[in-house]
Write an enzyme that holds these catalytic residues in place. Structure first.
Site, PDB file in Angstrom:
ATOM      1  N   ARG A   1      -6.139  -2.254   8.729  1.00  0.00           N
ATOM      2  CA  ARG A   1      -6.362  -3.634   8.849  1.00  0.00           C
ATOM      3  C   ARG A   1      -6.423  -3.804  10.141  1.00  0.00           C
ATOM      4  NH1 ARG A   1      -4.687  -5.603   4.068  1.00  0.00           N
ATOM      5  NH2 ARG A   1      -3.001  -4.911   3.090  1.00  0.00           N
TER       6      ARG A   1
ATOM      7  N   ARG B   1       1.729  -5.367  -5.192  1.00  0.00           N
ATOM      8  CA  ARG B   1       2.084  -6.455  -3.886  1.00  0.00           C
ATOM      9  C   ARG B   1       2.251  -7.544  -5.040  1.00  0.00           C
ATOM     10  NH1 ARG B   1      -2.423  -3.970  -1.683  1.00  0.00           N
ATOM     11  NH2 ARG B   1      -2.052  -3.159   0.188  1.00  0.00           N
TER      12      ARG B   1
ATOM     13  N   ASP C   1      -0.432   2.129   8.098  1.00  0.00           N
ATOM     14  CA  ASP C   1      -1.043   1.195   9.262  1.00  0.00           C
ATOM     15  C   ASP C   1      -0.267   1.564  10.347  1.00  0.00           C
ATOM     16  OD1 ASP C   1      -1.603  -1.587   6.752  1.00  0.00           O
ATOM     17  OD2 ASP C   1      -2.582   0.634   7.148  1.00  0.00           O
TER      18      ASP C   1
ATOM     19  N   THR D   1       4.507   2.581   5.677  1.00  0.00           N
ATOM     20  CA  THR D   1       3.145   1.917   5.859  1.00  0.00           C
ATOM     21  C   THR D   1       2.105   2.813   6.640  1.00  0.00           C
ATOM     22  OG1 THR D   1       1.659   0.508   6.363  1.00  0.00           O
ATOM     23  CG2 THR D   1       3.557   0.428   7.678  1.00  0.00           C
TER      24      THR D   1
ATOM     25  N   ASP E   1       4.753  -4.693   6.518  1.00  0.00           N
ATOM     26  CA  ASP E   1       5.298  -5.759   6.878  1.00  0.00           C
ATOM     27  C   ASP E   1       5.305  -6.921   5.711  1.00  0.00           C
ATOM     28  OD1 ASP E   1       2.370  -7.960   8.115  1.00  0.00           O
ATOM     29  OD2 ASP E   1       2.546  -6.345   6.455  1.00  0.00           O
TER      30      ASP E   1
ATOM     31  N   ASP F   1       1.822  -0.473  11.668  1.00  0.00           N
ATOM     32  CA  ASP F   1       1.706  -1.959  12.433  1.00  0.00           C
ATOM     33  C   ASP F   1       2.966  -2.648  12.578  1.00  0.00           C
ATOM     34  OD1 ASP F   1      -0.141  -3.577   9.945  1.00  0.00           O
ATOM     35  OD2 ASP F   1       1.750  -2.337   9.884  1.00  0.00           O
TER      36      ASP F   1
ATOM     37  N   GLY G   1       1.056  -1.228  -0.033  1.00  0.00           N
ATOM     38  CA  GLY G   1      -0.126  -0.041  -0.117  1.00  0.00           C
ATOM     39  C   GLY G   1       0.954   1.201   0.212  1.00  0.00           C
TER      40      GLY G   1
END
Ligand code: F6P
Length: 411
Positions: A179, A75, A131, A129, A106, A133, A14
């Site tokens: 996510r 991706r 996210d 990212t 990740d 995360d 992303g």
């Protein structure tokens, strides 16, 4: 390890604000180290499919204000196979690429770890990212800008909702990406300030989501208020472990990294509340706006992406491989940060989620401590270059690339 002459750089997964700043920093730092630079399009897919071009200093000018990534991203399922990685390595050899800088989340860093363990090449990662995360880093480049956009949009949606009186009571449900981690969704809480009451409810994926309980909470709130604004993460799951978005048709597809496409959580809940409570509802899915909104980029975020980018070249030059450059928070007031390298083998495939102590007891809001963590990361602004009233995105310098047809120019 052989002396580096040529560095390759790619963005994968992303896209995120700050990716262009990181590409610019990597390219400028590499050139100042007298390295050649190769731009690799569409992430690992460009390595596998040999979409690699020479990169020059002028190719990265005026790109910080642009959304997305000038190197495109993707991706790539094929890269997740030994044959795909062999093809990628062969193409790197064809272009004499001695070291690789990969920017992504990740999935991307998992690929980097695999590649570094199979081939003797320095690979340095940047945790890019929205996210946020990833373990090992206080936060990820891209998160601060997306958080700024989400908090600003929440504020504006609240103004709209509060300003518009309908005959019926009005429930607005905002859906945020991220996510399985609620960092982005929690950032909506920053909209609560002296000039805005903030959202009424914020639901993160770290807490199991009780659908019937949610409708009951809305019902009780509507007894006191005419307008409700709730924010939900795209990744909220029921106590049985089912994503709420799985109740809608939208989530039947998965991406190359095997993640389900998360969409439709807010519209599912809006329809349910409307049918059960008979009020007016609106679902607002921020979708890619939150990762593409370069017009709302955070200066702290973009500046950090730049410093992380520069640090990757230093790490590669020192022969580091299978590492990523991470951000350490030095202080909050004033906000200061620094970088160091972190072994990529210690992070892959394990999402860093919001600690439970940063979510309130009822599980439907974030704490002040959470907001104190995010607030410094949204500070400062990058004013886009406006031409005829709109942000200008085109980068005229990319000689090898036709931006309009989105293809590499034929020689
Ligand atoms: O990982 C970044 C991210 O934006 C997630 O927040 C989101 O779930 C996903 O990517 C969406 O990916 P795509 O645009 O490919 O559906």
């Amino acid at each position: 390890m052989a002396k580096i002459k040529t560095i390759g750089v790619l963005t994968s997964g992303g896209d995120a604000p700050g990716m262009n700043a990181a590409i610019r920093a990597v390219t400028r730092a590499a050139i100042s180290h007298e390295f050649n630079v190769k731009g690799i399009y569409r992430g690992y897919r460009g390595l596998v499919e040999n979409e690699i071009v020479d990169f020059h200093a002028e190719d990265v000018s005026n790109i910080i204000h642009r959304g997305g990534t000038i190197l495109r991203t993707a991706r790539c399922k094929e890269f997740m196979t030994p044959e795909g990685r062999q093809k990628a390595y062969d193409n790197m050899r064809k272009h004499d690429i001695d070291a690789l800088v990969v920017i992504g989340g990740d999935g991307t860093l998992t690929g980097a770890k695999q590649f570094a363990s199979e081939f003797d090449i320095p690979i340095v990662g940047i945790p890019g990212t929205i996210d946020n995360d990833l373990y090992g880093t206080d936060h990820c480049p891209g998160f601060g800008s997306a958080a700024k956009y989400i908090a600003t949009s929440t504020k504006e949606i609240i103004r709209d909702a509060m300003g518009f009186s309908y005959k019926k009571k009005n429930v607005n449900i905002i859906e945020v990406m991220g996510r399985n981690a609620g960092w982005l969704t929690g950032a909506a809480g920053l909209s609560r300030s002296e000039d805005c009451e903030g959202p009424d409810l914020i639901y993160l994926p770290e807490v199991a989501f009780d659908i019937a309980g949610f409708v009951q909470t809305i019902k009780e709130l509507l007894e006191k208020k005419d307008v409700i604004v709730a924010v939900v993460s795209e990744g909220i799951k029921t106590p049985e472990g089912k994503y709420v978005c799985e109740y809608t048709a939208g989530s039947s597809t998965t991406d190359a990294f095997g993640h389900i496409q998360m969409t439709g959580t807010a519209s599912y809940l809006a329809q349910l509340v409307q049918s059960e409570l008979g009020c007016k509802t609106r679902a607002i899915e921020l979708s890619t706006l939150q990762r593409a909104a370069a017009h709302m980029a955070s200066r702290v975020d973009v500046d950090e992406a730049f410093s992380v980018g520069g640090a990757t070249i230093k790490a590669a030059d020192e022969g580091s491989s299978g590492v990523m450059v991470v951000i350490d928070r030095v202080s909050d007031d004033p906000y200061q940060s620094t970088t160091h390298v972190f072994d990529v083998h210690r992070i892959a495939n394990d999402e860093k989620v919001v600690p439970r102590k940063w979510i309130n007891k009822a599980g439907n809001y974030v704490t002040e401590e959470f907001l104190d963590y995010v607030r410094p990361l949204i500070q400062g602004h990058y004013t886009p270059m406006m031409v005829e009233g709109l942000p200008r995105h085109l980068n005229v310098n990319m000689k090898d690339y036709d931006w309009v047809t989105d293809t590499k120019k034929k020689k």
